[in-house]
Design a protein around this motif. Structure first.
Motif, short mmCIF file in Angstrom:
data_model
loop_
_atom_site.label_atom_id
_atom_site.label_comp_id
_atom_site.label_asym_id
_atom_site.label_seq_id
_atom_site.Cartn_x
_atom_site.Cartn_y
_atom_site.Cartn_z
N ALA A 165 0.90 -1.28 -0.27
CA ALA A 165 0.12 0.12 -0.03
C ALA A 165 1.22 1.35 -0.01
N PHE A 166 2.10 1.13 0.82
CA PHE A 166 2.79 2.36 1.18
C PHE A 166 4.08 2.72 -0.14
N THR A 214 -0.07 -0.73 11.17
CA THR A 214 0.18 0.56 10.25
C THR A 214 -0.79 0.62 8.63
N SER A 215 -1.28 -0.01 8.83
CA SER A 215 -1.52 -0.21 7.24
C SER A 215 -2.70 0.97 8.00
N THR A 216 -3.41 0.91 8.86
CA THR A 216 -4.59 1.99 9.46
C THR A 216 -3.58 3.62 9.02
N ILE A 217 -2.24 3.76 9.24
CA ILE A 217 -1.54 5.64 9.32
C ILE A 217 -1.11 5.35 7.73
N ILE A 218 -1.39 3.63 6.69
CA ILE A 218 -0.97 4.67 5.79
C ILE A 218 -2.36 4.82 5.04
N LEU A 219 -2.93 4.81 4.67
CA LEU A 219 -4.69 5.03 5.25
C LEU A 219 -4.95 6.68 5.40
N LYS A 220 -4.30 7.20 6.81
CA LYS A 220 -4.47 8.42 6.76
C LYS A 220 -3.28 9.24 5.63
N GLY A 228 -8.17 -3.64 -0.36
CA GLY A 228 -8.15 -4.68 0.45
C GLY A 228 -7.55 -5.13 0.78
N ILE A 229 -6.45 -5.58 1.29
CA ILE A 229 -4.63 -5.72 1.21
C ILE A 229 -4.76 -4.94 2.51
N MET A 230 -4.40 -3.34 2.70
CA MET A 230 -5.07 -3.38 4.10
C MET A 230 -5.62 -3.22 4.84
N LEU A 231 -6.50 -3.75 4.95
CA LEU A 231 -8.23 -3.94 5.33
C LEU A 231 -7.35 -5.48 6.25
N SER A 232 -6.91 -6.66 5.20
CA SER A 232 -6.67 -7.45 5.56
C SER A 232 -5.69 -7.37 6.49
N GLU A 284 -9.34 4.28 15.83
CA GLU A 284 -9.12 4.70 14.68
C GLU A 284 -8.97 3.30 13.29
N ASP A 285 -8.64 2.47 14.68
CA ASP A 285 -8.20 1.39 13.14
C ASP A 285 -9.88 0.53 12.74
N ILE A 286 -10.65 0.99 13.93
CA ILE A 286 -12.02 -0.02 13.27
C ILE A 286 -12.87 0.74 12.24
N ASP A 287 -12.42 2.92 12.60
CA ASP A 287 -12.81 3.51 11.79
C ASP A 287 -12.22 3.00 10.50
N ALA A 288 -10.98 3.27 10.33
CA ALA A 288 -10.57 2.09 8.67
C ALA A 288 -10.45 1.53 8.45
#
Length: 308
Positions: A22-23, A119-125, A140-144, A161-165
């Motif tokens: 993702a990054f 980490t993927s929660t931060i990357i979505l930001k 999908g892979i970030m959600l995973s 924040e993780d749940i919202d992401a």
């Protein structure tokens, strides 16, 4: 100019690989020439997620300096968890959610660390801050990764924040979080055909604690007894790993993802530091830890304090 390599830690889990993918994709959208790579093969849980979203597993590298001068790290910062020649390359950026230890650079860099579950929660930001939206497969892979790191939101590391992401990413990825999440987690608990060495190396990290080297591995299962039926085999492999790699203490955390409890298996010395950390008495090298599922939040800090 060589591509910038983006990678997570050794023995990569779903976040280490998902965050790298993702990054790297985000950096490409911002004009950087990057490639997501991995410091180990994808496990069954991660491969399930990659296959589900039709993504290719990143190629595996053991060294970076032979093909690039610049790297970006995700889901780790400690040098002993990184690529073997990390000191020989320039670290341009770090995105992480772990403690900061054994890390230094000669040059300034972008460093983003937040106390969230993944980490993927931060990357979505970072996507949103750049005015971008991840593609369906990337979402999908970030959600995973979030599902994996938070054990479907049951881990104490999980934040709102993780749940919202996860909810936001699930909409993009067009999946039901609970249905997909449980299916993915169960895919990572197929342990019967794996050797003791493979089990101990699937998700393992080394930590300096005091003047000791501590290896902490975690295995997820839906049946603790299935793992401990192989206790003698595991103990032998742990002792061999200690001798080969100069670990003083090897701690295996076996986590039941359905009950959200864990049991420890401990080989090496000083084992009394484990007893002190968790206020338990080891019996046959084992101790049950009710409600413990997170190595990052419920094991490493307690052990680190015990070794002071």
């Amino acid at each position: 100019m060589a591509k910038i390599l983006v990678f997570g830690h050794q023995n990569p889990d779903t976040d280490a690989i998902g965050a790298a993918i993702a990054f790297s994709e985000l950096q490409q959208q911002k004009g950087q020439d990057t490639e997501a790579v991995a410091l180990g093969e994808a496990g069954e849980e991660t491969q399930f997620a990659l296959d589900y979203f039709d993504l290719k597993a990143p190629r595996v590298i053991t060294k970076a300096a032979s093909e690039t001068t610049d790297v970006m790290l995700v889901d780790h910062n400690e040098f002993q968890q990184s690529v073997a020649d990390i000191a020989e390359v320039t670290i341009l950026s770090v995105v992480d959610h772990h403690r900061i230890a054994n890390f230094e650079t000669a040059d300034p860099l972008y460093y983003r660390a937040e106390p969230v579950g993944c980490t993927s929660t931060i990357i979505l930001k970072l996507y949103k801050e750049a005015g971008l939206t991840p593609a369906k497969a990337i979402a999908g892979i970030m959600l995973s990764a979030i599902i994996s790191d938070t054990l479907l939101f049951k881990s104490p590391t999980c934040t709102q924040e993780d749940i919202d992401a996860a909810k936001e990413l699930a909409k993009i990825a067009e999946v039901d979080i609970n249905t997909y999440g449980l299916e993915m987690l169960k895919a990572g608990t197929n342990l019967k055909d794996k050797s003791a060495d493979v089990l101990l190396d699937m998700d393992a990290k080394s930590f300096p604690m005091g003047d000791k080297s501590v290896r902490i591995a975690q295995v997820n299962t839906v049946d603790l007894q299935e793992v401990f039926d192989r206790q003698a085999e595991l103990e032998e492999a742990m002792a061999k790993a200690n001798d080969t790699n100069n670990y003083d203490l090897f701690v295996l955390l076996v986590t039941n993802i359905l009950d959200s409890d864990s049991e420890l298996l401990v080989v090496g010395e000083p084992a009394e530091k484990v007893e002190k950390a968790f206020n338990v008495a080891l019996d046959n090298h084992r101790a049950f830890l009710k409600g413990v599922v997170s190595r990052k939040k419920q094991v490493v800090p307690q052990l680190t304090e015990s070794f002071k």
